[in-house]
Design a protein around this motif. Structure first.
Motif, PDB file in Angstrom:
ATOM      1  N   UNK A   1      -0.570 -10.900  50.270  1.00 52.91           N
ATOM      2  CA  UNK A   1      -0.087  -9.934  51.259  1.00 52.91           C
ATOM      3  C   UNK A   1       0.670  -8.751  50.694  1.00 52.91           C
ATOM      4  N   UNK A   2       1.388  -8.938  49.605  1.00 49.07           N
ATOM      5  CA  UNK A   2       2.165  -7.825  49.050  1.00 49.07           C
ATOM      6  C   UNK A   2       1.482  -7.213  47.828  1.00 49.07           C
ATOM      7  N   UNK A   3       0.184  -7.364  47.738  1.00 49.58           N
ATOM      8  CA  UNK A   3      -0.575  -6.825  46.609  1.00 49.58           C
ATOM      9  C   UNK A   3      -0.315  -5.336  46.432  1.00 49.58           C
ATOM     10  N   UNK A   4      -0.060  -4.892  45.193  1.00 49.23           N
ATOM     11  CA  UNK A   4       0.159  -3.454  44.981  1.00 49.23           C
ATOM     12  C   UNK A   4      -1.108  -2.629  45.216  1.00 49.23           C
ATOM     13  N   UNK A   5      -2.275  -3.278  45.279  1.00 50.00           N
ATOM     14  CA  UNK A   5      -3.524  -2.561  45.497  1.00 50.00           C
ATOM     15  C   UNK A   5      -3.880  -2.388  46.963  1.00 50.00           C
ATOM     16  N   UNK A   6      -2.958  -2.685  47.855  1.00 48.28           N
ATOM     17  CA  UNK A   6      -3.277  -2.570  49.283  1.00 48.28           C
ATOM     18  C   UNK A   6      -3.325  -1.102  49.713  1.00 48.28           C
ATOM     19  N   UNK A   7      -4.138  -0.835  50.725  1.00 48.16           N
ATOM     20  CA  UNK A   7      -4.257   0.515  51.279  1.00 48.16           C
ATOM     21  C   UNK A   7      -3.851   0.431  52.748  1.00 48.16           C
TER      22      UNK A   7
ATOM     23  N   UNK B   1     -12.072 -15.134  52.253  1.00 46.47           N
ATOM     24  CA  UNK B   1     -11.324 -15.959  51.309  1.00 46.47           C
ATOM     25  C   UNK B   1     -12.018 -16.106  49.964  1.00 46.47           C
ATOM     26  N   UNK B   2     -13.344 -16.089  49.934  1.00 44.31           N
ATOM     27  CA  UNK B   2     -14.047 -16.228  48.659  1.00 44.31           C
ATOM     28  C   UNK B   2     -13.766 -15.055  47.725  1.00 44.31           C
ATOM     29  N   UNK B   3     -13.388 -13.917  48.305  1.00 43.89           N
ATOM     30  CA  UNK B   3     -13.135 -12.715  47.511  1.00 43.89           C
ATOM     31  C   UNK B   3     -11.673 -12.269  47.562  1.00 43.89           C
ATOM     32  N   UNK B   4     -10.808 -13.090  48.175  1.00 44.14           N
ATOM     33  CA  UNK B   4      -9.381 -12.754  48.301  1.00 44.14           C
ATOM     34  C   UNK B   4      -9.193 -11.327  48.817  1.00 44.14           C
ATOM     35  N   UNK B   5      -9.899 -11.010  49.900  1.00 43.66           N
ATOM     36  CA  UNK B   5      -9.841  -9.675  50.487  1.00 43.66           C
ATOM     37  C   UNK B   5      -9.526  -9.797  51.969  1.00 43.66           C
ATOM     38  N   UNK B   6      -8.781  -8.850  52.480  1.00 42.40           N
ATOM     39  CA  UNK B   6      -8.456  -8.922  53.900  1.00 42.40           C
ATOM     40  C   UNK B   6      -8.309  -7.547  54.528  1.00 42.40           C
ATOM     41  N   UNK B   7      -8.444  -7.552  55.847  1.00 45.61           N
ATOM     42  CA  UNK B   7      -8.134  -6.399  56.678  1.00 45.61           C
ATOM     43  C   UNK B   7      -7.125  -6.885  57.706  1.00 45.61           C
TER      44      UNK B   7
ATOM     45  N   UNK C   1      -1.869   1.764  65.763  1.00 44.57           N
ATOM     46  CA  UNK C   1      -2.376   0.663  64.952  1.00 44.57           C
ATOM     47  C   UNK C   1      -2.170   1.017  63.484  1.00 44.57           C
ATOM     48  N   UNK C   2      -1.784   0.012  62.726  1.00 45.50           N
ATOM     49  CA  UNK C   2      -1.699   0.176  61.286  1.00 45.50           C
ATOM     50  C   UNK C   2      -2.692  -0.793  60.661  1.00 45.50           C
ATOM     51  N   UNK C   3      -3.531  -0.280  59.782  1.00 41.62           N
ATOM     52  CA  UNK C   3      -4.488  -1.140  59.080  1.00 41.62           C
ATOM     53  C   UNK C   3      -4.071  -1.269  57.626  1.00 41.62           C
ATOM     54  N   UNK C   4      -4.270  -2.457  57.100  1.00 42.58           N
ATOM     55  CA  UNK C   4      -4.023  -2.717  55.685  1.00 42.58           C
ATOM     56  C   UNK C   4      -5.265  -3.383  55.120  1.00 42.58           C
ATOM     57  N   UNK C   5      -5.789  -2.836  54.038  1.00 39.95           N
ATOM     58  CA  UNK C   5      -6.950  -3.414  53.362  1.00 39.95           C
ATOM     59  C   UNK C   5      -6.502  -3.864  51.979  1.00 39.95           C
TER      60      UNK C   5
END
Length: 177
Positions: A56-62, A130-136, A149-153
């Motif tokens: 959730x706190x990944x520095x690569x989030x957008x 989950x297989x790619x550890x990616x979320x929206x 709305x705020x989106x986080x990828x």
């Protein structure tokens, strides 16, 4: 923890989750929407929540802030998600706390969850590959009487979604540590 205590905890979780799921289904139906998919069991729901919390706190989030919610709906409905057909996507609908994770088809994400977030949700949802550890994350907020709305990828596993949002949406917010 003893076997009896584990069984009791599991039974309490099942009872709580069944009530939450029933309420969530009823809420979707009340708004003319359908939430379809296969609910994850206790162990998988716990694992998925732990995985999401860890990235959730990944520095690569957008992060993007959408001041016109309908714009997000238009953009995500127009997104070509054919690349994600084989991906196992799970969602946690935050408007229904304790409902666990549900494995959903792309159509439910695009044509049920997104319009629901735009039209009536007060909290939002998380879509997780989950297989790619990616979320929206789609976070519905009320600020000074205005709804946005705020989106986080996070991660590259849902790249078609992230690329489409960046190409057609607001400028990403800076990530401040």
């Amino acid at each position: 923890m003893s076997d009896v205590a584990k069984r009791a905890e599991f039974a309490r979780w099942n009872w709580k989750v069944k009530k939450a799921r029933d309420a969530l289904f009823a809420t979707f139906e009340m708004h003319g929407r359908q939430l379809r998919g296969e609910w994850c069991d206790y162990a998988e729901s716990h694992r998925l929540s732990t995985e999401v919390a860890s990235i959730g706190s990944s520095p690569g989030r957008v992060i993007q802030r959408w001041v016109v919610k309908e714009r997000l709906g238009e953009i995500l409905r127009s997104c070509d998600l054919s690349e994600l057909r084989e991906e196992r996507l799970v969602a946690s609908v935050l408007d229904g706390p304790d409902a666990a994770w549900i494995a959903i088809p792309l159509e439910v994400f695009q044509f049920e969850l997104i319009p629901s977030a735009v039209e009536w949700m007060t909290d939002g949802f998380v879509l997780f590959a989950s297989d790619r550890a990616s979320l929206l994350s789609v976070d519905v907020e009320e600020v000074a009487g205005a709804s946005r709305i705020e989106t986080t990828v996070i991660g590259e596993g849902i790249e078609p979604i992230g690329a489409h949002l960046l190409a057609h949406g607001p400028e990403p917010l800076p990530i401040l540590n």
